[in-house]
Enzyme design. Structure first.
Site, PDB file in Angstrom:
ATOM      1  N   PRO A   2       0.607  -1.406  -0.100  1.00 15.42           N
ATOM      2  CA  PRO A   2       0.048  -0.049   0.073  1.00 15.42           C
ATOM      3  C   PRO A   2       0.952   1.358  -0.006  1.00 15.42           C
ATOM      4  O   PRO A   2       1.738   1.380   0.681  1.00 15.42           O
ATOM      5  CB  PRO A   2      -0.735  -0.255   1.319  1.00 15.42           C
ATOM      6  CG  PRO A   2      -0.193  -1.366   2.118  1.00 15.42           C
ATOM      7  CD  PRO A   2       0.815  -2.054   1.459  1.00 15.42           C
ATOM      8  N   GLU A   3       0.514   2.171  -0.895  1.00 14.37           N
ATOM      9  CA  GLU A   3       1.357   3.496  -0.960  1.00 14.37           C
ATOM     10  C   GLU A   3       0.244   4.672  -0.626  1.00 14.37           C
ATOM     11  O   GLU A   3      -1.043   4.228  -0.431  1.00 14.37           O
ATOM     12  CB  GLU A   3       1.888   3.734  -2.417  1.00 14.37           C
ATOM     13  CG  GLU A   3       2.975   2.524  -2.329  1.00 14.37           C
ATOM     14  CD  GLU A   3       3.729   2.514  -3.898  1.00 14.37           C
ATOM     15  OE1 GLU A   3       3.749   3.632  -4.499  1.00 14.37           O
ATOM     16  OE2 GLU A   3       4.111   1.477  -4.516  1.00 14.37           O
ATOM     17  N   LYS A  57       2.663   7.031   4.027  1.00 19.50           N
ATOM     18  CA  LYS A  57       2.050   5.859   4.200  1.00 19.50           C
ATOM     19  C   LYS A  57       1.614   4.996   5.682  1.00 19.50           C
ATOM     20  O   LYS A  57       0.974   4.240   5.609  1.00 19.50           O
ATOM     21  CB  LYS A  57       3.039   4.775   3.389  1.00 19.50           C
ATOM     22  CG  LYS A  57       3.485   4.992   1.952  1.00 19.50           C
ATOM     23  CD  LYS A  57       4.211   3.945   1.671  1.00 19.50           C
ATOM     24  CE  LYS A  57       5.375   4.409   0.716  1.00 19.50           C
ATOM     25  NZ  LYS A  57       6.536   3.196   0.648  1.00 19.50           N
ATOM     26  N   ARG A 157      20.786  17.081  -5.830  1.00 19.19           N
ATOM     27  CA  ARG A 157      20.772  15.511  -5.678  1.00 19.19           C
ATOM     28  C   ARG A 157      21.241  14.678  -6.819  1.00 19.19           C
ATOM     29  O   ARG A 157      20.619  14.653  -7.873  1.00 19.19           O
ATOM     30  CB  ARG A 157      19.257  15.040  -5.394  1.00 19.19           C
ATOM     31  CG  ARG A 157      18.927  15.021  -3.975  1.00 19.19           C
ATOM     32  CD  ARG A 157      17.563  14.660  -3.649  1.00 19.19           C
ATOM     33  NE  ARG A 157      16.975  15.444  -2.661  1.00 19.19           N
ATOM     34  CZ  ARG A 157      17.187  14.938  -1.319  1.00 19.19           C
ATOM     35  NH1 ARG A 157      17.950  14.210  -0.958  1.00 19.19           N
ATOM     36  NH2 ARG A 157      16.721  15.910  -0.485  1.00 19.19           N
ATOM     37  N   ARG A 261      13.421  -6.293  -4.916  1.00 20.58           N
ATOM     38  CA  ARG A 261      12.532  -5.768  -5.586  1.00 20.58           C
ATOM     39  C   ARG A 261      12.802  -5.550  -7.079  1.00 20.58           C
ATOM     40  O   ARG A 261      13.819  -5.879  -7.485  1.00 20.58           O
ATOM     41  CB  ARG A 261      12.067  -4.451  -5.179  1.00 20.58           C
ATOM     42  CG  ARG A 261      13.142  -3.353  -5.285  1.00 20.58           C
ATOM     43  CD  ARG A 261      12.882  -2.199  -4.128  1.00 20.58           C
ATOM     44  NE  ARG A 261      14.203  -1.793  -3.806  1.00 20.58           N
ATOM     45  CZ  ARG A 261      14.926  -1.022  -4.727  1.00 20.58           C
ATOM     46  NH1 ARG A 261      14.556  -0.502  -6.010  1.00 20.58           N
ATOM     47  NH2 ARG A 261      16.225  -0.568  -4.299  1.00 20.58           N
TER      48      ARG A 261
END
Ligand SMILES: [Zn+2]
Length: 286
Positions: A2-3, A57, A157, A261
């Site tokens: 779930p996000e 979340k 970044r 993942r």
């Protein structure tokens, strides 16, 4: 997993169904999921649920000033029951981690599939007492989050945009699935360096973030908790769809695998037609 959109929808579902009800009892089945001890979870009994919100979340049930906070992690879920069994569940095997009984016999189970147990529950006086909430970046669905805010986040970044989008301390609520989706909508390589984005690309990415998450929340509106998972899966364009056709251009969706993942993308839409290097695959092929 779930996000933001799913947690937002669970919060909406609980606002509809649980606000105004008192917590009768909490059965902690998997003791390891409870991360705090003061106040004790028994302190919730008899208090009423006054609000349900979301931080990234994290799901936050305001129970008359105390907060029952849940992070479902990778394989956790919330199952609503109109009528829960009164007998306490037996601890042991199985996915049930915690059961929350409300005063009208309804309530919900927190479950976690698989062997890696990461579902986390906190009982705190202030949501900011939860370390993962205290360090959250801005929420992409709040009004303050605009293209300028995104630009200042990405500035300097020198890391891949896929990782930046998933980093909860940078932007709250986006995980592995929706970062794939956002990058597909923005037609952007997941390996692109965050600091290298032009002003135009930042504007495109911003739009992609807001529309992808906003649409997912919109689609889930009014759905029961049990229907949210299916809705998420059917709404995804590239995530979890390696080998299928890209809905935009028809190219085959590809995958890059990591230890725990994988990311999915469309070469034609996102990487100039060139498949990304998959280190694990090339190592296996050597
Ligand atoms: Zn495509």
């Amino acid at each position: 997993m779930p996000e933001l959109p799913e947690v937002e929808s669970l919060a909406a579902f609980l606002r509809e169904n649980a606000i105004g009800r008192a917590i009768a009892r909490v059965d902690v089945v998997a003791i390891s999921c409870l991360k705090t001890y003061d106040p004790p979870i028994t302190a919730l009994s008899g208090l009423s649920i006054t609000d349900v919100t979301r931080y990234g979340k994290f799901l936050d049930l305001d129970v008359d000033g105390l907060h029952l906070i849940v992070h479902l992690s990778r394989a956790g879920w919330l199952r609503w029951k109109d009528k829960l069994p009164a007998a306490p569940p037996r601890p042991g095997k199985g996915p049930l981690a915690m059961r929350v009984h409300l005063d009208d016999e309804s309530g919900f189970d927190l479950t976690e599939a698989g062997t890696q147990k990461r579902l986390a529950v906190y009982v705190v006086r202030d949501p900011q007492d939860v370390p993962g909430i205290r360090t959250l970046g801005p929420d992409p669905l709040r009004e303050e989050f605009d293209a300028e805010a995104l630009a200042s986040i990405l500035d300097g970044r020198r890391t891949q945009i896929k990782g930046v989008l998933r980093d909860q301390s940078v932007i709250a609520g986006i995980g592995n699935a929706y970062s794939d989706e956002v990058l597909h909508v923005a037609k952007m390589s997941p390996y692109k360096l965050a600091a290298s984005l032009t002003e135009e690309e930042i504007a495109t990415l911003y739009e992609a973030i807001v529309t992808t998450l906003g649409d997912a929340v919109e689609r889930s509106k009014g759905l029961a908790a049990k229907d949210l998972k299916g809705e998420k899966k059917s709404g995804l364009r590239v995530h979890g769809r390696a080998g299928e056709k890209c809905p935009v251009c028809g190219d085959t969706i590809r995958e890059v695998s990591f230890a725990d993942r994988a990311l999915q993308y469309c070469p034609t839409c996102q990487t100039g037609g060139k498949p990304l290097a998959d280190r694990r695959m090339s190592r296996l092929l050597k």
